[in-house]
Every structure is written in C-alpha cells, then in structure tokens.
Design an enzyme around this catalytic site. Structure first.
Site, PDB file in Angstrom:
ATOM      1  CE  LYS A 126      -4.385  -1.889   1.326  1.00 19.31           C
ATOM      2  NZ  LYS A 126      -5.419  -2.111   2.326  1.00 19.31           N
ATOM      3  NE  ARG A 168      -7.815  -8.186   0.147  1.00 21.52           N
ATOM      4  CZ  ARG A 168      -7.310  -7.435  -0.827  1.00 21.52           C
ATOM      5  NH1 ARG A 168      -6.260  -6.683  -0.616  1.00 21.52           N
ATOM      6  NH2 ARG A 168      -7.859  -7.447  -2.025  1.00 21.52           N
TER       7      ARG A 168
HETATM    8  N1  HH2 Z   1      -7.477  -3.668   0.689  1.00 21.97           N
HETATM    9  C1  HH2 Z   1      -7.774  -3.640  -0.627  1.00 21.97           C
HETATM   10  C2  HH2 Z   1      -8.861  -4.375  -1.121  1.00 21.97           C
HETATM   11  N2  HH2 Z   1      -9.614  -5.131  -0.305  1.00 21.97           N
HETATM   12  N3  HH2 Z   1     -10.081  -5.976   1.851  1.00 21.97           N
HETATM   13  C3  HH2 Z   1      -9.802  -6.019   3.148  1.00 21.97           C
HETATM   14  N4  HH2 Z   1     -10.541  -6.785   3.972  1.00 21.97           N
HETATM   15  N5  HH2 Z   1      -8.751  -5.311   3.699  1.00 21.97           N
HETATM   16  C4  HH2 Z   1      -7.964  -4.518   2.934  1.00 21.97           C
HETATM   17  O1  HH2 Z   1      -7.050  -3.861   3.484  1.00 21.97           O
HETATM   18  C5  HH2 Z   1      -8.229  -4.429   1.525  1.00 21.97           C
HETATM   19  C6  HH2 Z   1      -9.314  -5.192   1.016  1.00 21.97           C
HETATM   20  C7  HH2 Z   1      -6.941  -2.817  -1.557  1.00 21.97           C
HETATM   21  O2  HH2 Z   1      -5.897  -3.550  -2.087  1.00 21.97           O
HETATM   22  P1  HH2 Z   1      -5.862  -4.273  -3.521  1.00 21.97           P
HETATM   23  O3  HH2 Z   1      -6.937  -5.299  -3.628  1.00 21.97           O
HETATM   24  O4  HH2 Z   1      -4.510  -4.777  -3.756  1.00 21.97           O
HETATM   25  O5  HH2 Z   1      -6.083  -3.099  -4.554  1.00 21.97           O
HETATM   26  P2  HH2 Z   1      -7.319  -2.598  -5.393  1.00 21.97           P
HETATM   27  O6  HH2 Z   1      -8.360  -2.132  -4.430  1.00 21.97           O
HETATM   28  O7  HH2 Z   1      -6.733  -1.471  -6.216  1.00 21.97           O
HETATM   29  O8  HH2 Z   1      -7.819  -3.725  -6.242  1.00 21.97           O
END
Ligand code: HH2
Length: 247
Positions: free
Chosen positions: A196, A231
């Site tokens: 992040k 995660r």
């Molecule tokens: N962070 C993201 C997405 N989903 N779910 C939970 N429970 N906790 C988190 O911290 C979280 C999440 C964001 O990360 P990522 O999926 O890598 O990116 P994007 O939202 O751009 O797909």
C-alpha cells in the site's frame, strides 16, 4: 489470504490477472504458495477508483471463483449483494466487504463475513480524512458492525481496520501501533497492508511492485500483535514470516 484482483486497474497488479485462465492459474499458485484463502475481487477500491457495474464485476469473478473453489477456500472481495450471492453460489464461503454493509447477505447465505472500516468512498476517501481518535473510532465502528452481524446470525465475523481507506499515513500507523485494541475486542482481526501507498511514503518512494520487504515488515508486526489473518499479494514470503511468528 492471497489477493487475486481480476481487474484492469488495481493499484499494484491491475491488468495482470484480468484474463480468466491467467487469473485461475494465479489463484492456484497462491494456494500452492500456502494461502489458506484466495480473495477474488473484480472491482478496484484504490484511492480515486470509480466503481464497475454489477454485470462486469460478475463476469470477472464468478468463473474464477467456480474454478478455484475446487482447490481451496475462496472469498469474494465485493461491496455488492448480487456479486456476493453469485460468488457464494459459485463456491465462495467468505464475503470480504470493504463497505461493512453486507452482514444480512452473509447471514442469509450462511457464510463468513469480513467487516472493513472505510471513511468515505474510494473516489474521494483520501482527500482529507479526519478523526478525533482514529483507533477508538475504528474500533467502535467495527464492534458495532460485528454485533449486528452476530445478531443477524453470521457465525464467522472478521474485523479489519481498513489500512489506507480514508486514512493518512499517521492514521495508518496509529492503527497498526494499537492493533491490540482491535484484538482485545475478541473478534478475529484481518489486516491488509500489502504494497500500500503508505509503505511507499515510509520507504522514501519505493514503487508498488517494490514493497515486498515493507509489506513483510507490517504483516509480521500485525501477526505478532495478534492479527489472525493478513491479506497479501506475496503469499510465499508471508507464509514463511507467519511460520516464524508462530514459532
Ligand atoms: N485492501 C484492498 C482491497 N480489499 N479488503 C480487506 N478486507 N482489507 C484490505 O485492506 C483491503 C481489502 C486494496 O488492495 P488491492 O486489492 O490490492 O487493490 P485494489 O483495491 O486497487 O484492487
């Protein structure tokens, strides 16, 4: 929990796993690397992201979940009831809900639920996030949502502080520093810090694809503070760190 973003625009791996067969192969790889759960998402919630329509999100995630659920536990990362329902029909057993609003859907489907804290909406959540006491506010919100879910009949409820979701660097660090306040609620805690933006800030500008060590440092910290799940995008190295934390 291994991250599988079937999206063109996720912040660190957008477009990498958008093609169905490639996504399925990546999910199998995450299981092989030791993920207990593969978290399949079809909508980016990165700061500034605009939402996708329900049909598009369904088309991205359902076939991938159907294929992967034969090999291990699958969660669906969604804010939409219709997507959660179709994902569970396809074999998902956990709804990872960054909007913390689908508890009744999880109850009706008889699956687990992750309640994540977010201030505002992805499109504008990083504009000017403010709290009087970020740790107490996030904890109280999550405890209230978890109680609602339990009352609705959800047996498995996770709480997640939502690192980066309407939070400054200082807010993220306060939540990580005081993770024990969430652990003390008695609800199992999930933490997502992987790759992040705040890690880029802390490392003097490492790009998203170059934040493995920083991600491992925060995952290790979270697990040592009592988080029950992290995660992450980089499952193999995190499993190794988890084994060390577990002793
Ligand atoms: N962070 C993201 C997405 N989903 N779910 C939970 N429970 N906790 C988190 O911290 C979280 C999440 C964001 O990360 P990522 O999926 O890598 O990116 P994007 O939202 O751009 O797909």
């Amino acid at each position: 929990m291994g991250v599988l973003n079937v999206t063109p625009d996720s912040f660190s791996d957008g477009g990498q796993w958008l093609e169905r067969d490639v996504a399925i192969a990546r999910g199998l790889e995450l299981f092989t690397e030791g993920a207990d759960i593969v978290d399949v998402g079809g909508e980016s919630t990165r700061p500034g992201a605009v939402g996708v329509g329900v049909e598009e999100e369904l088309a991205r995630v359902v076939p991938v979940i159907e294929a992967l659920a034969r090999y291990g536990r699958v969660s669906v990362d969604t804010r939409k009831a219709a997507v959660a329902e179709a994902a569970v029909e396809a074999g998902a057993t956990l709804v990872n809900d960054v909007s913390a609003s689908l508890q009744q859907v999880a109850a009706d489907l008889g699956v687990g639920w992750v309640a994540m804290h977010m201030q505002g909406e992805p499109a504008s959540m990083q504009d000017d996030p403010r709290y009087d006491d970020v740790v107490a506010e996030v904890r109280d919100f999550l405890v209230e949502r978890a109680a609602r879910a339990k009352a609705a009949g959800v047996a498995e409820v996770w709480i997640d502080p939502g690192i980066g979701f309407g939070k400054t660097l200082e807010h993220n660090l306060a939540l990580l520093r005081h993770l024990d306040a969430l652990v003390a609620t008695g609800h199992p805690v999930l933490v997502g810090t992987s790759r992040k933006g705040f890690l880029g800030r802390l490392t003097g500008g490492a790009p998203a694809g170059d934040r493995l060590e920083a991600s491992l440092a925060t995952a290790t910290w979270a697990m040592a503070q009592g988080a029950g799940m992290v995660r992450v995008h980089d499952v193999g190295p995190t499993v190794q760190a988890a084994r060390v934390v577990a002793g």
